[in-house]
Design an enzyme around this catalytic site. Sequence first.
Site, PDB file in Angstrom:
ATOM      1  N   ASN A 174     -28.912   2.043  21.802  1.00 41.09           N
ATOM      2  CA  ASN A 174     -28.430   2.610  23.071  1.00 41.09           C
ATOM      3  C   ASN A 174     -27.233   1.831  23.601  1.00 41.09           C
ATOM      4  O   ASN A 174     -27.153   0.601  23.477  1.00 41.09           O
ATOM      5  CB  ASN A 174     -29.548   2.707  24.111  1.00 41.09           C
ATOM      6  CG  ASN A 174     -30.246   1.415  24.423  1.00 41.09           C
ATOM      7  OD1 ASN A 174     -30.394   0.552  23.563  1.00 41.09           O
ATOM      8  ND2 ASN A 174     -30.689   1.257  25.646  1.00 41.09           N
ATOM      9  N   GLU A 206     -24.997   1.577  27.090  1.00 47.46           N
ATOM     10  CA  GLU A 206     -24.929   1.979  28.500  1.00 47.46           C
ATOM     11  C   GLU A 206     -23.513   1.802  29.041  1.00 47.46           C
ATOM     12  O   GLU A 206     -22.681   1.114  28.436  1.00 47.46           O
ATOM     13  CB  GLU A 206     -25.955   1.169  29.306  1.00 47.46           C
ATOM     14  CG  GLU A 206     -27.370   1.490  28.853  1.00 47.46           C
ATOM     15  CD  GLU A 206     -28.457   0.788  29.663  1.00 47.46           C
ATOM     16  OE1 GLU A 206     -28.135  -0.062  30.515  1.00 47.46           O
ATOM     17  OE2 GLU A 206     -29.635   1.122  29.435  1.00 47.46           O
ATOM     18  N   CYS A 236     -28.139   7.370  24.301  1.00 46.60           N
ATOM     19  CA  CYS A 236     -29.385   6.856  23.721  1.00 46.60           C
ATOM     20  C   CYS A 236     -29.171   6.416  22.273  1.00 46.60           C
ATOM     21  O   CYS A 236     -28.248   6.880  21.584  1.00 46.60           O
ATOM     22  CB  CYS A 236     -30.437   7.958  23.702  1.00 46.60           C
ATOM     23  SG  CYS A 236     -31.005   8.494  25.320  1.00 46.60           S
ATOM     24  N   GLU A 241     -30.991   7.195  19.686  1.00 49.28           N
ATOM     25  CA  GLU A 241     -31.217   8.273  18.713  1.00 49.28           C
ATOM     26  C   GLU A 241     -29.946   9.085  18.491  1.00 49.28           C
ATOM     27  O   GLU A 241     -29.572   9.384  17.355  1.00 49.28           O
ATOM     28  CB  GLU A 241     -32.323   9.224  19.206  1.00 49.28           C
ATOM     29  CG  GLU A 241     -33.682   8.583  19.347  1.00 49.28           C
ATOM     30  CD  GLU A 241     -33.907   7.976  20.732  1.00 49.28           C
ATOM     31  OE1 GLU A 241     -32.959   7.409  21.318  1.00 49.28           O
ATOM     32  OE2 GLU A 241     -35.040   8.072  21.219  1.00 49.28           O
ATOM     33  N   CYS A 261     -36.027  11.017  24.493  1.00 45.12           N
ATOM     34  CA  CYS A 261     -35.811  11.890  25.648  1.00 45.12           C
ATOM     35  C   CYS A 261     -35.590  13.328  25.172  1.00 45.12           C
ATOM     36  O   CYS A 261     -35.365  13.595  23.985  1.00 45.12           O
ATOM     37  CB  CYS A 261     -34.628  11.405  26.479  1.00 45.12           C
ATOM     38  SG  CYS A 261     -33.016  11.797  25.770  1.00 45.12           S
ATOM     39  N   CYS A 320     -32.288  14.079  23.242  1.00 49.36           N
ATOM     40  CA  CYS A 320     -32.305  13.587  21.852  1.00 49.36           C
ATOM     41  C   CYS A 320     -33.166  14.491  20.973  1.00 49.36           C
ATOM     42  O   CYS A 320     -32.836  14.746  19.818  1.00 49.36           O
ATOM     43  CB  CYS A 320     -32.804  12.152  21.788  1.00 49.36           C
ATOM     44  SG  CYS A 320     -31.608  10.970  22.452  1.00 49.36           S
TER      45      CYS A 320
END
Length: 157
Positions: A62, A64, A73, A75, A112, A115
Site C-alpha cells: 500500500n 498512501e 491499496c 492488492e 476492500c 480491490c
Amino acid sequence: MTIQEINIKYQVYGSVDEMNPEDRELVAEAVKAMQGAYAPYSHFHVGAAVRMSNGQIVRGANQENAAFPSGLCAERTAMFAAGARYPDKDMLSIAIAGGVMGRLGSQPATPCGACRQVMAQYQAKSGKPMSVLMVASGQILKFEKVDDILPLIFNSI
Ligand code: THU
C-alpha cells in the site's frame, strides 16, 4: 418471490506447513511485500503478491498520500504492476498480508471492495479462477475464486 441462498466455502489453514508449496511461497512473498508499504497516515502495512501463469510473482504494497484518495491499496498496486508487466499472462492467485506497523495481524487482512472488483475483472479477463489467500499470524484463509469474496460480480459492460 423466491429466496435464494449463496454458500461460500473456503479453507482455513493453521500454518503454512499445511499448504501446497506454491501457496506457501506466495504467502511468504506477500509477507515480504509488507516491507514496501508507505503508510505514514494509517501505519497499517499491507503486502500483496500475485502469481502469474508464467510462474512469475509480482509484489505490491500500500502507498498512501496526503491527498487521501490518491493512495492505493497493496492488492491493486500488485495487480496493476502485474498487468502492466505481463499483459498477456493470467493472474492465477493473489496473497494478502497486513498488520499495524508492519507486524502481521492476528486477523487476516481482507481486501476492500474496490480491490475485489479489480480482482474480478482480471479473473474474467483470464477466464480462469483466481484464488485469494488472506494471511494472518497463525491463520491463512484460502478462497478458490474471486466470486467467493464478491458474489454477484459486476461485469455487465
Ligand atoms: N489497505 C490495503 O492496502 N489493502 C487492504 O486490503 C485494506 C487496506 C491499505 C489502505 C491504507 O493504506 C491502509 O491499508 C489503511 O486502510
